[in-house]
Design a protein around this motif. Structure first.
Motif, PDB file in Angstrom:
ATOM      1  N   VAL A 127       0.845  -1.187   0.000  1.00 31.89           N
ATOM      2  CA  VAL A 127       0.000   0.000   0.000  1.00 31.89           C
ATOM      3  C   VAL A 127       0.886   1.244   0.000  1.00 31.89           C
ATOM      4  O   VAL A 127       1.591   1.509   0.978  1.00 31.89           O
ATOM      5  N   VAL A 128       0.857   1.973  -1.108  1.00 25.20           N
ATOM      6  CA  VAL A 128       1.510   3.286  -1.138  1.00 25.20           C
ATOM      7  C   VAL A 128       0.544   4.263  -0.497  1.00 25.20           C
ATOM      8  O   VAL A 128      -0.608   4.374  -0.925  1.00 25.20           O
ATOM      9  N   THR A 129       0.986   4.934   0.554  1.00 28.05           N
ATOM     10  CA  THR A 129       0.068   5.805   1.278  1.00 28.05           C
ATOM     11  C   THR A 129       0.812   6.921   1.978  1.00 28.05           C
ATOM     12  O   THR A 129       2.004   6.810   2.261  1.00 28.05           O
ATOM     13  N   HIS A 130       0.081   7.998   2.217  1.00 29.37           N
ATOM     14  CA  HIS A 130       0.605   9.059   3.077  1.00 29.37           C
ATOM     15  C   HIS A 130      -0.108   9.046   4.416  1.00 29.37           C
ATOM     16  O   HIS A 130       0.078   9.954   5.228  1.00 29.37           O
ATOM     17  N   GLU A 131      -0.953   8.039   4.632  1.00 28.67           N
ATOM     18  CA  GLU A 131      -1.704   7.943   5.892  1.00 28.67           C
ATOM     19  C   GLU A 131      -0.842   7.207   6.915  1.00 28.67           C
ATOM     20  O   GLU A 131      -0.857   5.980   7.030  1.00 28.67           O
ATOM     21  N   ILE A 132      -0.101   7.987   7.689  1.00 29.40           N
ATOM     22  CA  ILE A 132       0.915   7.406   8.568  1.00 29.40           C
ATOM     23  C   ILE A 132       0.290   6.571   9.699  1.00 29.40           C
ATOM     24  O   ILE A 132       0.770   5.498  10.028  1.00 29.40           O
ATOM     25  N   GLU A 133      -0.797   7.073  10.267  1.00 33.38           N
ATOM     26  CA  GLU A 133      -1.403   6.323  11.378  1.00 33.38           C
ATOM     27  C   GLU A 133      -2.008   5.009  10.884  1.00 33.38           C
ATOM     28  O   GLU A 133      -1.980   4.005  11.593  1.00 33.38           O
ATOM     29  N   PHE A 134      -2.515   5.025   9.676  1.00 30.41           N
ATOM     30  CA  PHE A 134      -3.002   3.789   9.054  1.00 30.41           C
ATOM     31  C   PHE A 134      -1.830   2.808   8.885  1.00 30.41           C
ATOM     32  O   PHE A 134      -1.937   1.631   9.220  1.00 30.41           O
ATOM     33  N   ALA A 135      -0.710   3.301   8.386  1.00 28.50           N
ATOM     34  CA  ALA A 135       0.465   2.444   8.191  1.00 28.50           C
ATOM     35  C   ALA A 135       0.915   1.848   9.521  1.00 28.50           C
ATOM     36  O   ALA A 135       1.235   0.670   9.625  1.00 28.50           O
TER      37      ALA A 135
END
Ligand code: ADP
Ligand code: MG
Length: 254
Positions: free
Chosen positions: A205-213
């Motif tokens: 998952v490429v993401t900028h959602e840090i808390e999700f990561a």
């Protein structure tokens, strides 16, 4: 038997003079989630596209479930596979894009059925049952006969996820799946991805959602300028990054 679903080794990719991937190694074990972070232009999308052979690597190789992607080995040489074989392999990899990429002229149900029917993958009745089950799984059981333009962005992205699942891929790739969404619609999509993770779906998952990561990833991978500069468990990479680029990036987004 290997428990690696995705194995990326020494991948290089240039566009003309621009070196976009400069020796990338990435392993994702079966049932695990890798979150891929990094600034814009660092090569994240290109890496996903190489995994799926939407882009050819200049050097290096990718296997999915032990199968070499895009090529056949003969002795020490690699020969590119025929288009038909590449399409067969691509069905092993589900891809979810930032902008949903649904077929606008097809209903939600038809969007799910299109690829497996074209591939002759299963009987229509069987596929229908499966497609309805997947729509229920992403919370859209009542939208089967709706056209994409009638749906919110969050609903469209959940359809795109169901569509990616219908081919029973070995791995799901997400390229910034919530970046095009209004903020209030982000969580309904992340929740679906989190449910998939809990069910043991292998994902990048490429993401900028840090808390999700932090919550969902087994491994957080940080890319900068075409190389992976840091990877490890979320707590290590997010709370105590070693690489100065990872530190600088995270101090801005956290
Ligand atoms: P990211 O997803 O991390 O933002 P990308 O993989 O999209 O990074 O892009 C990395 C670099 O490669 C960028 O400089 C981008 O402009 C360039 N790039 C990507 N695709 C192409 C292409 N098809 N032709 C030329 N340059 C490209
Ligand atoms: Mg990108």
């Amino acid at each position: 038997m290997s428990d690696l679903t995705v194995d990326v080794r020494g991948v290089h990719k240039s566009f003309g003079p621009l070196q976009v991937l400069r020796g990338v190694d990435l392993q994702v074990r079966t049932g695990e989630v890798a979150a891929l972070l990094g600034p814009s232009g660092s090569g994240k999308s290109t890496l996903l596209r190489v995994v799926n052979h939407l882009e050819r690597a200049d050097r290096g190789w990718v296997t999915i479930d032990g199968e070499l992607i895009g090529y056949r080995r003969s002795g020490t040489r690699l020969h590119e596979l025929a288009e038909k074989e590449i399409l067969r392999q691509r069905a092993k990899v589900g891809f979810v894009f930032q902008n949903f990429n649904l077929f606008p002229h097809l209903t939600v149900l038809e969007n799910l059925m299109e690829a497996p029917l074209a591939a002759g993958r299963a009987r229509r009745a069987e596929l229908l049952t499966q497609a309805h089950a997947l729509l229920a799984r992403v919370g859209l059981a009542d939208k089967a006969h709706t056209y994409p333009r009638r749906l919110s962005g969050g609903q469209q992205q959940r359809v795109a996820i169901a569509r990616a699942l219908v081919l029973k891929p070995k791995v799901l790739l997400f390229d910034e799946p919530t970046s095009a969404l209004d903020p209030e619609l982000v969580d309904e999509v992340l929740d679906v991805i989190e449910d998939l993770a809990r069910a043991g779906t292998t994902m990048i998952v490429v993401t900028h959602e840090i808390e999700f990561a932090r919550r969902v990833a087994d491994t957080v991978v940080f890319m900068h300028d075409g190389v992976i500069v840091e990877q490890g468990p979320p707590s290590a990479v997010l709370d105590d990054p070693r690489h100065p680029r990872a530190r600088a990036f995270l101090s801005k987004v956290l």
